[in-house]
Scaffold this motif. Sequence first.
Motif, PDB file in Angstrom:
ATOM      1  N   THR A  54      42.048 -68.645-132.477  1.00 41.06           N
ATOM      2  CA  THR A  54      42.980 -69.741-132.226  1.00 41.06           C
ATOM      3  C   THR A  54      42.219 -70.903-131.612  1.00 41.06           C
ATOM      4  OG1 THR A  54      44.799 -68.198-131.808  1.00 41.06           O
ATOM      5  CG2 THR A  54      45.080 -70.446-131.014  1.00 41.06           C
ATOM      6  N   CYS A  55      42.424 -72.100-132.154  1.00 42.88           N
ATOM      7  CA  CYS A  55      41.827 -73.307-131.591  1.00 42.88           C
ATOM      8  C   CYS A  55      42.909 -74.119-130.895  1.00 42.88           C
ATOM      9  CB  CYS A  55      41.198 -74.166-132.680  1.00 42.88           C
ATOM     10  SG  CYS A  55      39.752 -73.436-133.477  1.00 42.88           S
ATOM     11  N   PHE A  56      42.589 -74.638-129.722  1.00 42.51           N
ATOM     12  CA  PHE A  56      43.536 -75.500-129.028  1.00 42.51           C
ATOM     13  C   PHE A  56      42.779 -76.627-128.356  1.00 42.51           C
ATOM     14  CE2 PHE A  56      47.496 -76.631-127.211  1.00 42.51           C
ATOM     15  CZ  PHE A  56      47.196 -77.208-125.982  1.00 42.51           C
ATOM     16  N   SER A  57      43.353 -77.829-128.396  1.00 39.24           N
ATOM     17  CA  SER A  57      42.694 -78.975-127.788  1.00 39.24           C
ATOM     18  C   SER A  57      43.724 -80.003-127.384  1.00 39.24           C
ATOM     19  CB  SER A  57      41.698 -79.607-128.762  1.00 39.24           C
ATOM     20  OG  SER A  57      41.142 -80.774-128.207  1.00 39.24           O
ATOM     21  N   ASP A  58      43.432 -80.719-126.302  1.00 38.41           N
ATOM     22  CA  ASP A  58      44.222 -81.883-125.931  1.00 38.41           C
ATOM     23  C   ASP A  58      44.050 -82.912-127.039  1.00 38.41           C
ATOM     24  OD1 ASP A  58      45.375 -84.136-124.866  1.00 38.41           O
ATOM     25  OD2 ASP A  58      44.572 -83.815-122.870  1.00 38.41           O
ATOM     26  N   ILE A  59      45.134 -83.541-127.471  1.00 37.92           N
ATOM     27  CA  ILE A  59      45.061 -84.493-128.581  1.00 37.92           C
ATOM     28  C   ILE A  59      44.105 -85.646-128.281  1.00 37.92           C
ATOM     29  CG2 ILE A  59      47.013 -85.907-127.833  1.00 37.92           C
ATOM     30  CD1 ILE A  59      47.807 -86.161-130.787  1.00 37.92           C
ATOM     31  N   ALA A  60      43.956 -85.987-127.005  1.00 40.64           N
ATOM     32  CA  ALA A  60      43.082 -87.102-126.654  1.00 40.64           C
ATOM     33  C   ALA A  60      41.623 -86.795-126.942  1.00 40.64           C
ATOM     34  CB  ALA A  60      43.249 -87.446-125.175  1.00 40.64           C
ATOM     35  N   ALA A  61      41.318 -85.514-127.018  1.00 39.21           N
ATOM     36  CA  ALA A  61      39.917 -85.155-127.256  1.00 39.21           C
ATOM     37  C   ALA A  61      39.539 -85.251-128.719  1.00 39.21           C
ATOM     38  CB  ALA A  61      39.662 -83.729-126.753  1.00 39.21           C
ATOM     39  N   GLN A  62      40.541 -85.367-129.594  1.00 42.33           N
ATOM     40  CA  GLN A  62      40.237 -85.319-131.025  1.00 42.33           C
ATOM     41  C   GLN A  62      40.682 -86.565-131.777  1.00 42.33           C
ATOM     42  OE1 GLN A  62      38.508 -83.139-132.553  1.00 42.33           O
ATOM     43  NE2 GLN A  62      38.360 -81.461-131.099  1.00 42.33           N
ATOM     44  N   GLY A  63      41.691 -87.255-131.267  1.00 38.01           N
ATOM     45  CA  GLY A  63      42.192 -88.408-131.991  1.00 38.01           C
ATOM     46  C   GLY A  63      43.604 -88.167-132.491  1.00 38.01           C
ATOM     47  N   GLU A  64      44.293 -89.228-132.849  1.00 38.75           N
ATOM     48  CA  GLU A  64      45.704 -89.132-133.190  1.00 38.75           C
ATOM     49  C   GLU A  64      45.976 -88.344-134.454  1.00 38.75           C
ATOM     50  OE1 GLU A  64      47.344 -92.990-133.309  1.00 38.75           O
ATOM     51  OE2 GLU A  64      47.104 -93.391-131.157  1.00 38.75           O
ATOM     52  N   ASP A  65      45.021 -88.288-135.365  1.00 38.50           N
ATOM     53  CA  ASP A  65      45.252 -87.604-136.637  1.00 38.50           C
ATOM     54  C   ASP A  65      44.916 -86.114-136.584  1.00 38.50           C
ATOM     55  OD1 ASP A  65      46.053 -89.987-137.784  1.00 38.50           O
ATOM     56  OD2 ASP A  65      44.016 -90.513-138.401  1.00 38.50           O
ATOM     57  N   SER A  66      44.414 -85.655-135.468  1.00 37.47           N
ATOM     58  CA  SER A  66      44.010 -84.257-135.366  1.00 37.47           C
ATOM     59  C   SER A  66      45.183 -83.388-134.940  1.00 37.47           C
ATOM     60  CB  SER A  66      42.872 -84.112-134.352  1.00 37.47           C
ATOM     61  OG  SER A  66      43.356 -84.407-133.056  1.00 37.47           O
ATOM     62  N   GLU A  67      44.987 -82.084-135.089  1.00 38.78           N
ATOM     63  CA  GLU A  67      45.983 -81.121-134.638  1.00 38.78           C
ATOM     64  C   GLU A  67      45.606 -80.605-133.261  1.00 38.78           C
ATOM     65  OE1 GLU A  67      48.782 -80.482-135.883  1.00 38.78           O
ATOM     66  OE2 GLU A  67      48.577 -81.427-137.844  1.00 38.78           O
ATOM     67  N   ARG A  68      46.613 -80.193-132.504  1.00 34.83           N
ATOM     68  CA  ARG A  68      46.338 -79.671-131.174  1.00 34.83           C
ATOM     69  C   ARG A  68      46.090 -78.168-131.204  1.00 34.83           C
ATOM     70  NH1 ARG A  68      51.121 -82.617-127.719  1.00 34.83           N
ATOM     71  NH2 ARG A  68      51.097 -84.581-128.856  1.00 34.83           N
ATOM     72  N   ILE A  69      46.689 -77.488-132.177  1.00 36.98           N
ATOM     73  CA  ILE A  69      46.534 -76.047-132.240  1.00 36.98           C
ATOM     74  C   ILE A  69      46.366 -75.615-133.688  1.00 36.98           C
ATOM     75  CG2 ILE A  69      49.014 -75.516-132.433  1.00 36.98           C
ATOM     76  CD1 ILE A  69      48.379 -73.133-130.480  1.00 36.98           C
ATOM     77  N   ALA A  70      45.585 -74.574-133.888  1.00 39.40           N
ATOM     78  CA  ALA A  70      45.396 -74.018-135.226  1.00 39.40           C
ATOM     79  C   ALA A  70      45.101 -72.533-135.087  1.00 39.40           C
ATOM     80  CB  ALA A  70      44.250 -74.716-135.956  1.00 39.40           C
ATOM     81  N   VAL A  71      45.853 -71.729-135.806  1.00 35.88           N
ATOM     82  CA  VAL A  71      45.591 -70.296-135.875  1.00 35.88           C
ATOM     83  C   VAL A  71      44.892 -70.039-137.199  1.00 35.88           C
ATOM     84  CG1 VAL A  71      46.651 -68.021-136.065  1.00 35.88           C
ATOM     85  CG2 VAL A  71      47.527 -69.662-134.401  1.00 35.88           C
ATOM     86  N   ILE A  72      43.700 -69.446-137.151  1.00 39.01           N
ATOM     87  CA  ILE A  72      42.889 -69.230-138.351  1.00 39.01           C
ATOM     88  C   ILE A  72      43.014 -67.780-138.787  1.00 39.01           C
ATOM     89  CG2 ILE A  72      40.579 -69.325-139.339  1.00 39.01           C
ATOM     90  CD1 ILE A  72      41.079 -71.312-136.269  1.00 39.01           C
ATOM     91  N   THR A  73      43.448 -67.561-140.028  1.00 35.99           N
ATOM     92  CA  THR A  73      43.685 -66.215-140.544  1.00 35.99           C
ATOM     93  C   THR A  73      43.084 -66.051-141.938  1.00 35.99           C
ATOM     94  OG1 THR A  73      45.770 -66.724-141.680  1.00 35.99           O
ATOM     95  CG2 THR A  73      45.900 -66.190-139.326  1.00 35.99           C
ATOM     96  N   GLU A  74      43.236 -64.858-142.472  1.00 40.82           N
ATOM     97  CA  GLU A  74      42.919 -64.626-143.876  1.00 40.82           C
ATOM     98  C   GLU A  74      43.780 -65.534-144.743  1.00 40.82           C
ATOM     99  OE1 GLU A  74      42.076 -60.025-144.659  1.00 40.82           O
ATOM    100  OE2 GLU A  74      43.941 -60.352-143.571  1.00 40.82           O
ATOM    101  N   LEU A  75      43.258 -65.869-145.911  1.00 37.87           N
ATOM    102  CA  LEU A  75      44.012 -66.654-146.875  1.00 37.87           C
ATOM    103  C   LEU A  75      44.591 -65.726-147.929  1.00 37.87           C
ATOM    104  CD1 LEU A  75      44.832 -69.467-147.978  1.00 37.87           C
ATOM    105  CD2 LEU A  75      42.723 -69.407-149.325  1.00 37.87           C
ATOM    106  N   GLY A  76      45.896 -65.770-148.098  1.00 41.35           N
ATOM    107  CA  GLY A  76      46.548 -64.917-149.074  1.00 41.35           C
ATOM    108  C   GLY A  76      47.393 -65.706-150.053  1.00 41.35           C
ATOM    109  N   ILE A  77      47.873 -65.006-151.068  1.00 40.26           N
ATOM    110  CA  ILE A  77      48.776 -65.601-152.059  1.00 40.26           C
ATOM    111  C   ILE A  77      50.191 -65.143-151.747  1.00 40.26           C
ATOM    112  CG2 ILE A  77      49.349 -65.770-154.514  1.00 40.26           C
ATOM    113  CD1 ILE A  77      46.467 -64.974-155.125  1.00 40.26           C
ATOM    114  N   PRO A  78      51.146 -66.055-151.544  1.00 32.39           N
ATOM    115  CA  PRO A  78      52.524 -65.624-151.316  1.00 32.39           C
ATOM    116  C   PRO A  78      53.009 -64.735-152.461  1.00 32.39           C
ATOM    117  CG  PRO A  78      52.286 -67.969-150.872  1.00 32.39           C
ATOM    118  CD  PRO A  78      50.993 -67.518-151.481  1.00 32.39           C
ATOM    119  N   TYR A  79      53.730 -63.685-152.119  1.00 32.03           N
ATOM    120  CA  TYR A  79      54.181 -62.747-153.152  1.00 32.03           C
ATOM    121  C   TYR A  79      54.991 -63.462-154.232  1.00 32.03           C
ATOM    122  CZ  TYR A  79      56.711 -59.065-155.528  1.00 32.03           C
ATOM    123  OH  TYR A  79      57.246 -58.261-156.498  1.00 32.03           O
TER     124      TYR A  79
END
Length: 338
Positions: free
Chosen positions: A159-184
């Motif tokens: 899991t990535c988390f950051s204050d928005i000020a550290a990345q810029g207005e277009d960035s995300e504050r949180i991201a959960v990184i998982t396996e990539l799957g195909i929806p059933y």
Amino acid sequence: MKCKPTSATCLIKFFIFLLCVSILFFLLALREWMYTRNPTAVKMGWNNGTGDVEKIHSPEFQKLIKGLDPKLCDRNVCEEILPMKTASYLSSGHHKSVYRVEVCGKTFALKTVHHEGPWQVECEKDRSECENELIVSIAREGWILSKLIHPNILKIFGTCFSDIAAQGEDSERIAVITELGIPYDLVPEQHKTTGFRLKMAHHVCQVLKYLASSPLGPLLMLDMKQQQFVLVHDHLKLSDMDDVVMGDPSCDQVEDCQREIHETVLSGECSAGICEGLNAMINTVTAGRTILRSLLIDGASLALQQVAKPLITDLIENRSNITDFINRLNEISSDISE
């Protein structure tokens, strides 16, 4: 006895008081400096002071985001993931958006806030407070996934988390990184052979058994349906955990353990103040009406439908449990051919 303004004792007390005040202000300034320097600082009250400022660096939130800066290869990748410059949009739900991202030569799924989603639009609080709640929800889902290690539950890498000020207005504050799957739902119909459907049904059953006695206790899925499952290398995996309830309901008497699910009355046993087995029964009945029905009946061959319908009916009417269902599924797996 009061001291005179010119006495040495008064001067000493005054200087001690000034020293204590100075130390206090120094510690406060040091804490703010550390938050500013740390890009993963948890500031629940950002955006012009809105939100609950008492939640700054709360232990609860720190527990949720444990596992920051995941090392997907030989380096931490949060700084290159959160700006979202290399992410490709895949889909959105009520709370989250899912993106495809390539890091270290590999492909992953990235879950983050759905800024214009139904929940955000309907939220009646200040926008920043609404977004904070979504961030906490996604962080909670990441924490739950990190605790549930099973072949049929989506694997999380961090899991990535950051204050928005550290990345810029277009960035995300949180991201959960998982396996990539195909929806059933996106699996081509020609691939949904009888053997494939039976195999996927077994995977769902294994998930139901695991949820009944997981490391976090009996888990209840409030929204068990096929849209929550993805296909990863021929394994059907539960991917959405943001609506999970941990632990069977509490009770004072057996009547507290009764629930009506789709016209089926379920009754758990009230033991030591807990409705034992109620979550498992609700999950099983709901899965029978949704994902298992979709796998074994909807669009399936006539031969599979004929043997599967009685099994599904017994399941959703609570005349059989998941263990009975698996045993009967094993019996028909060897009898049916394409």
